[in-house]
Design a protein around this motif. Structure first.
Motif, short mmCIF file in Angstrom:
data_model
loop_
_atom_site.label_atom_id
_atom_site.label_comp_id
_atom_site.label_asym_id
_atom_site.label_seq_id
_atom_site.Cartn_x
_atom_site.Cartn_y
_atom_site.Cartn_z
N SER A 27 0.99 -1.61 -0.26
CA SER A 27 0.17 0.20 -0.11
C SER A 27 0.58 1.20 0.09
O SER A 27 0.34 2.17 -0.50
CB SER A 27 -0.82 0.28 0.88
N SER A 30 2.35 1.33 -2.99
CA SER A 30 1.15 2.63 -4.23
C SER A 30 0.59 3.73 -4.54
O SER A 30 1.02 4.83 -5.23
CB SER A 30 0.13 1.35 -4.18
N GLN A 31 0.94 4.21 -3.04
CA GLN A 31 0.75 5.83 -2.39
C GLN A 31 2.35 6.43 -3.02
O GLN A 31 1.48 7.78 -3.79
CB GLN A 31 0.84 5.81 -1.02
N ASN A 34 1.76 6.98 -6.64
CA ASN A 34 1.05 7.07 -7.21
C ASN A 34 1.18 8.16 -8.96
O ASN A 34 1.12 8.92 -8.80
CB ASN A 34 -0.53 7.55 -6.53
N ILE A 60 -0.92 -0.20 -8.68
CA ILE A 60 -0.71 0.50 -9.26
C ILE A 60 0.85 -0.11 -10.94
O ILE A 60 0.06 -1.45 -9.65
CB ILE A 60 0.69 1.84 -9.10
#
Ligand code: IMP
Ligand code: MG
Length: 185
Positions: A27, A30-31, A34, A60
Motif C-alpha cells: 500500500s 502504491s501511494q 501514485n 498501480i
C-alpha cells in the motif's frame, strides 16, 4: 537431510505477521508512486516469495524482472564482498522507476554492487525494498527505502531464505540453532 524442526530455534516472524506487513508495504509503495508505473526487480532466489506476495498488494501498474547475483557459495554464512551477476535483466531500465526487491540486507555488499551496476543504465529512479534488515552486520551503506523488519544478528531461514538452498518454501521466518545443524547428514 535433517528435518528443519531439528535445528529451528524459534519462529521469528510468523506467517500472519509477515503477510500483514507485506500488505502495508504494498500500500505504501502504491501511494508513493501514485500516477506512475514501476518496475520491481527481484533478486533471485531469496526475494521470490516476498516479490510474489508484495505485488498482490500493489495497486498501480507494476512490471517485474529478475536478476541473480552470487555473493557466496553454499555452506558459507557471510558475504565475501565478491559479488557476481549470474543472471542479468532482459529489458532496458532506462527512464523507469525501479524498485529492487530483496530478501535480506546483511553486509550490504550484494545490493551495493547491484545498485552501482543498475545506476549506469539510467533509470528514472532506483530504490530498495527489503523484507529484512540485519543492520548490525552492515559493512557497506545501502539506502533502504522500504523495510519489512529489522532483525538482530541471527541466521534466519524460510520465506525465500534458504538453509543451504532448502526450506525457502516455509511460510514463516525462523532462526537457526547452528549447533544443531549438520549439513553432512
Ligand atoms: P549481503 O551481501 O551480505 O548483504 O548478503 C545478502 C545475501 O546473503 C542475501 O540476499 C541472502 O541471500 C544472504 N543472507 C544473508 N543473511 C542471511 C540469513 O540469515 N539467512 C539466509 N540468507 C542470508
Ligand atoms: Mg540469497
Amino acid at each position: 537431510m535433517q528435518d528443519y524442526h531439528e535445528y529451528l530455534d524459534k519462529v521469528l516472524i510468523s506467517e500472519e505477521v509477515l503477510q500483514k506487513r507485506i500488505k502495508e508495504l504494498g500500500s505504501q509503495i502504491s501511494q508513493d508512486y501514485n500516477g506512475k508505473q514501476i518496475l520491481m526487480i527481484c533478486i533471485l532466489r531469496g526475494g521470490v516469495m516476498f516479490l510474489s506476495d508484495l505485488i498482490r498488494h500493489v495497486s498501480i501498474p507494476v512490471a517485474i524482472e529478475f536478476m541473480a547475483v552470487s555473493s557466496y557459495g553454499s555452506g558459507a554464512r557471510s558475504s565475501s564482498g565478491d559479488v557476481r551477476i549470474t543472471l542479468d535483466l532482459n529489458t532496458s531500465i532506462s527512464n523507469k522507476e525501479v524498485i529492487i526487491v530483496e530478501d535480506i540486507v546483511d553486509s550490504g555488499h550484494t545490493l551495493a554492487s547491484v545498485i552501482e551496476l543498475l545506476q549506469t543504465r539510467n533509470p528514472a529512479s532506483i530504490c530498495v525494498c527489503t523484507l529484512l534488515d540485519k543492520f548490525s552486520r552492515r559493512e557497506v551503506q545501502v539506502p533502504i527505502k522500504y523495510c519489512g523488519f529489522k532483525i538482530e544478528n541471527e541466521f534466519v531461514f524460510g520465506y525465500g531464505l534458504d538453509m543451504d538452498e532448502y526450506y525457502r518454501n516455509l511460510p514463516f521466518i525462523g532462526t537457526v540453532d547452528l549447533k544443531r545443524y549438520d549439513p553432512t547428514v
